[in-house]
Design an enzyme around this catalytic site. Sequence first.
Site, mmCIF file in Angstrom:
data_model
loop_
_atom_site.group_PDB
_atom_site.id
_atom_site.type_symbol
_atom_site.label_atom_id
_atom_site.label_comp_id
_atom_site.label_asym_id
_atom_site.label_seq_id
_atom_site.Cartn_x
_atom_site.Cartn_y
_atom_site.Cartn_z
ATOM 1 N N SER A 38 2.063 -0.609 -9.343
ATOM 2 C CA SER A 38 0.850 -0.379 -8.457
ATOM 3 C C SER A 38 -0.300 -1.274 -8.788
ATOM 4 O O SER A 38 -1.256 -1.434 -8.249
ATOM 5 C CB SER A 38 0.601 0.999 -8.205
ATOM 6 N N LYS A 67 -6.131 7.993 -7.147
ATOM 7 C CA LYS A 67 -6.826 6.812 -7.622
ATOM 8 C C LYS A 67 -8.121 6.366 -7.101
ATOM 9 O O LYS A 67 -8.896 5.834 -7.939
ATOM 10 C CB LYS A 67 -5.846 5.641 -7.254
#
Length: 367
Positions: free
Chosen positions: A260, A305
Amino acid sequence: MPRRTATMLTSALLLIALICAGALIKVPYAEMSPGPTYNTLGSKNGEPVLHIGKGPRQYKTTGHLNMTTVQVTGADYRMNMLEAVYGWVRHDSAVVPRSTLYPDDQSAEEVDEENAEEFSASQESAKAAALRELGLPVSSHLLVSSVVKDGPAQGKLHAGDVITAVDGKAVDPKKPQSVADLVTKHKPGEKVTFTVIPADQAKKSKDAGKKFPAAERRQVALTATKAPDDGRAIVGIQPGLGHTFPFKIDIKLADVGGPSAGLMFALGIVDKLTKTDLTGGQFVAGTGTIDDQGKVGAIGGIQMKTVAARDKGAKYFLTPKGNCATAAKDKPGGLTLVKTGSMDDAMDALKKIRNGDTDALPQCKAK
């Protein structure tokens, strides 16, 4: 004893019993929470996160281009009922079925190995996407991305081996599927011969910016076996796409896995190699997979996140468009979620941010 006192005592004892039971009962869940963030333009433990070798001109950078991570409970940890309930009600965590993070058919070591392989592959794609954004040459080749445990290739082929041919027929250096196409022409039990350059020699050539030496090619014969799902011939490898770059680029982050961070690595490389200060001194964070052509893909744990980025001080968050709706449903205060589908989208967003044209940013919206 008065009835009211007895009732209260009984209720208290029942509550204590429930709490004790909740602490003892193990449940098949794991917890995700905001993890550390790292500025791809900065350093970690005294070393630059992105180290670019000799050759290209490098420029001073300002601001932040932070990659973000998700922290998860360990594979050997078993949550109890109380922890699960507490995690469900917390705003900054997510309780998910344990099998989501640790599949039943994989050991903890296999999960860690898979995450490490994905992280390595994402670095390669990030480098390719960045250099192509800058108009610099990038050549492609096929390699062994992973080897299946107990498969025909185990101990004979290794992750990082460069594949040049199968049964003497050259593979397409831009299409990993070309390896499978050649293998499946065989029947299970037949010999399949791979022509490869061993991983250690391939790495030396890549680090030196040189072509792979023909003299280092090796012939490796494997006996194909039957695929459990459809009976086709397989040899137990996952082919992948590798790249050779005109200079060395090292990404130094230990204890981080998964794909990611690709987008933020690519942007960090571009920032270091271009005269334009991409952030204009602003604090930008983000996430997203990236392929070698610059396409940005969705990731897991988006809400963890965004919280991590906001807590660290980010004002803008580059959000994969596939995650936009989910991220916008629970957006942290003070954080602008910028919809990003490609490297070009990210570069355009950074231009708007440094020029103060933030009202024109494509923001994520909840459906």
